[in-house]
Design an enzyme around this catalytic site. Structure first.
Site, mmCIF file in Angstrom:
data_model
loop_
_atom_site.group_PDB
_atom_site.id
_atom_site.type_symbol
_atom_site.label_atom_id
_atom_site.label_comp_id
_atom_site.label_asym_id
_atom_site.label_seq_id
_atom_site.Cartn_x
_atom_site.Cartn_y
_atom_site.Cartn_z
ATOM 1 N N HIS A 151 4.433 -24.244 -32.508
ATOM 2 C CA HIS A 151 5.378 -22.587 -32.048
ATOM 3 C C HIS A 151 4.390 -21.581 -33.833
ATOM 4 O O HIS A 151 4.939 -20.826 -33.547
ATOM 5 C CB HIS A 151 6.412 -22.837 -32.498
ATOM 6 C CG HIS A 151 7.297 -22.919 -33.310
ATOM 7 N ND1 HIS A 151 7.512 -24.569 -34.190
ATOM 8 C CD2 HIS A 151 7.616 -22.336 -34.758
ATOM 9 C CE1 HIS A 151 7.608 -24.451 -35.136
ATOM 10 N NE2 HIS A 151 8.476 -23.064 -35.161
HETATM 11 C C1 UD1 Z 1 11.611 -18.945 -36.588
HETATM 12 C C2 UD1 Z 1 10.809 -18.977 -38.327
HETATM 13 C C3 UD1 Z 1 10.114 -20.507 -38.245
HETATM 14 C C4 UD1 Z 1 11.218 -21.800 -37.816
HETATM 15 C C5 UD1 Z 1 11.041 -21.560 -36.159
HETATM 16 C C6 UD1 Z 1 11.622 -22.226 -35.446
HETATM 17 C C7 UD1 Z 1 10.802 -17.129 -39.596
HETATM 18 C C8 UD1 Z 1 10.251 -16.815 -40.009
HETATM 19 N N1 UD1 Z 1 10.369 -18.456 -38.523
HETATM 20 O O1 UD1 Z 1 10.585 -18.502 -35.736
HETATM 21 O O2 UD1 Z 1 9.834 -20.862 -39.758
HETATM 22 O O3 UD1 Z 1 10.470 -22.834 -37.368
HETATM 23 O O4 UD1 Z 1 12.226 -20.264 -36.286
HETATM 24 O O5 UD1 Z 1 12.295 -22.171 -34.075
HETATM 25 O O6 UD1 Z 1 12.496 -16.961 -39.383
HETATM 26 N N2 UD1 Z 1 12.110 -16.074 -28.808
HETATM 27 C C9 UD1 Z 1 13.312 -16.525 -27.652
HETATM 28 N N3 UD1 Z 1 14.472 -16.778 -27.914
HETATM 29 C C10 UD1 Z 1 15.209 -16.806 -28.736
HETATM 30 C C11 UD1 Z 1 14.147 -16.370 -30.176
HETATM 31 C C12 UD1 Z 1 13.195 -16.021 -30.491
HETATM 32 O O7 UD1 Z 1 12.940 -15.886 -26.786
HETATM 33 O O8 UD1 Z 1 16.609 -17.349 -29.031
HETATM 34 C C13 UD1 Z 1 11.529 -14.672 -28.738
HETATM 35 C C14 UD1 Z 1 11.237 -13.027 -29.320
HETATM 36 O O9 UD1 Z 1 10.057 -13.039 -28.227
HETATM 37 C C15 UD1 Z 1 10.850 -13.604 -30.895
HETATM 38 C C16 UD1 Z 1 10.230 -14.865 -30.888
HETATM 39 O O10 UD1 Z 1 10.509 -15.722 -29.560
HETATM 40 O O11 UD1 Z 1 10.103 -12.402 -31.054
HETATM 41 C C17 UD1 Z 1 9.997 -15.472 -32.126
HETATM 42 O O12 UD1 Z 1 11.180 -15.747 -32.499
HETATM 43 P P1 UD1 Z 1 11.461 -15.576 -34.257
HETATM 44 O O13 UD1 Z 1 12.991 -15.749 -34.671
HETATM 45 O O14 UD1 Z 1 10.457 -14.103 -34.411
HETATM 46 O O15 UD1 Z 1 9.993 -16.642 -34.871
HETATM 47 P P2 UD1 Z 1 10.393 -17.785 -34.470
HETATM 48 O O16 UD1 Z 1 9.123 -18.446 -33.878
HETATM 49 O O17 UD1 Z 1 10.840 -18.473 -33.975
#
Ligand code: UD1
Length: 353
Positions: free
Chosen positions: A201
């Site tokens: 990820h």
């Molecule tokens: C975040 C953390 C990362 C951690 C990871 C664990 C930051 C900068 N990054 O990354 O350090 O390793 O979490 O999972 O804080 N999304 C969903 N459902 C959710 C959450 C997210 O569909 O419940 C999708 C959304 O489209 C979002 C994307 O995943 O834009 C990324 O989510 P985000 O929280 O921005 O970062 P992660 O890649 O999850």
């Protein structure tokens, strides 16, 4: 004593659970749990609360997804009135996600004490958003709880005064130790008998189409030698859909609950990952881990544990995997203080004031 905990993303939840539990035993402590809502899908959040026995959050800021600036700013704006009104004696933040740094900034500016659980880790790679979050949070925190000696050294080098640093061990391992017996009983029927478990990820691996395509092609190669089981993170799912590499030969699934994933990890022939926490969990479990990154903020998993960094080098991945499958996997040990008692040590320092 009023203690606030602020969490938001999946890897925070296994870290807060042991601290909540340890502080619950101290009668003079009143705890408040705030969920920023950074992760909101039930399989990224709710199921972890349930399996880890975390009480429902007292407040959910419901910030959701966004760019780094939007997400960080939304957390700050929504959190500020909550902490300003309640004036807790200390606010505990966890790990290195956007929820961590946003909370540290708000609380430090309000003059509230901040404790950072999992302080001092450094990849020395500022292209990682988490590295920026770690650097800023550690400069702002009043209590820095480190999992290993390298964390203490990094903090001292950055000028953090030694009396703020408390080496307590790895709190995420507390959750693992507690739930491993349950994971051992958990069925993995429906998954292949022998498999390599994959998670992916990191933006540096999945947001760039060429990198992601290269990694997915490597996984299809690996799958010719050993079945690939791959629970797919939402960020990665979106990117895979965009680039259209056919993956029907792999065992893809939705993100898995904590206990099921721990069961799969503990029985895997090898784990291929770009996660931080999984490098640590495999080291504790003694399971070979190949990390699809060229650096790690968790160097003890390489020097003491079972972890090997393979970056995006396909030949190295194939060669190291071959060694593992042929019975020549690197052996490791469990690092000091990764003993299931880090939460108690944190509670003791917090209550000392
Ligand atoms: C975040 C953390 C990362 C951690 C990871 C664990 C930051 C900068 N990054 O990354 O350090 O390793 O979490 O999972 O804080 N999304 C969903 N459902 C959710 C959450 C997210 O569909 O419940 C999708 C959304 O489209 C979002 C994307 O995943 O834009 C990324 O989510 P985000 O929280 O921005 O970062 P992660 O890649 O999850």
């Amino acid at each position: 004593m009023n203690v606030f905990h602020v969490v938001g993303a999946r890897p925070n939840f296994m870290k807060v659970a042991p601290v909540l539990e340890a502080l619950k035993a101290r009668k003079h402590v009143i705890q408040t749990l705030i969920h920023t809502g950074q992760h909101y899908d039930p399989n990224m959040s709710g199921v972890f609360f349930q399996q880890l026995g975390i009480p429902a959050p007292d407040v959910n800021l419901e910030v959701g997804s966004g760019t780094h600036a939007t997400q960080t700013a939304d957390i700050m704006t929504r959190l500020e009135p909550v902490v300003a009104e309640n004036k807790p004696d200390i606010v505990l933040v966890y790990g290195d996600v956007n929820s961590t740094v946003a909370t540290a900034l708000v609380c430090a500016k309000l003059g509230l004490r901040v404790g950072h659980v999992e302080a001092g880790l450094r990849s020395f790679d500022r292209t990682m958003p988490e590295e920026i979050n770690r650097l800023v949070t550690d400069q702002l925190a009043d209590l820095l709880f480190t999992p290993s000696e390298d964390g203490d050294e990094n903090l001292r080098r950055e000028g953090v005064s030694p009396e703020k640093i408390h080496r307590v061990g790895n709190v995420m391992i507390d959750s693992l130790v507690r739930l491993l017996p349950l994971a051992k009983k958990c069925s993995t029927a429906g998954f292949p008998e022998r498999y390599a478990l994959v998670t992916l990820h990191r933006p540096s691996n999945v947001d760039d189409s060429a990198s992601l395509k290269g990694i997915l092609e490597s996984l299809l190669e690996v799958n010719k030698r050993i079945a690939v089981v791959f629970p797919v993170h939402p960020r990665t799912r979106q990117r895979i859909a965009e680039i259209g590499v056919p993956l029907s030969d792999l065992h893809l699934s939705e993100p898995l609950p904590y206990v099921e994933f721990l069961a799969l990890q503990s029985r895997a022939a090898a784990v291929l990952t770009d996660s931080g926490g999984i490098q640590e969990e495999t080291t504790y479990l003694g399971v070979p881990c190949l990390t699809l990154r060229s650096n790690t903020e968790r160097p003890v998993t390489v020097t003491i544990g079972t972890n090997i960094l393979v970056g995006q080098d396909r030949q190295k991945l194939t060669a190291e995997l071959k060694k593992i499958l042929d019975g020549g996997a690197k052996r490791g040990h469990v690092p000091p203080l990764w003993d299931g008692r880090a939460g108690d040590r944190i509670a003791e320092v917090v209550c000392r004031g």
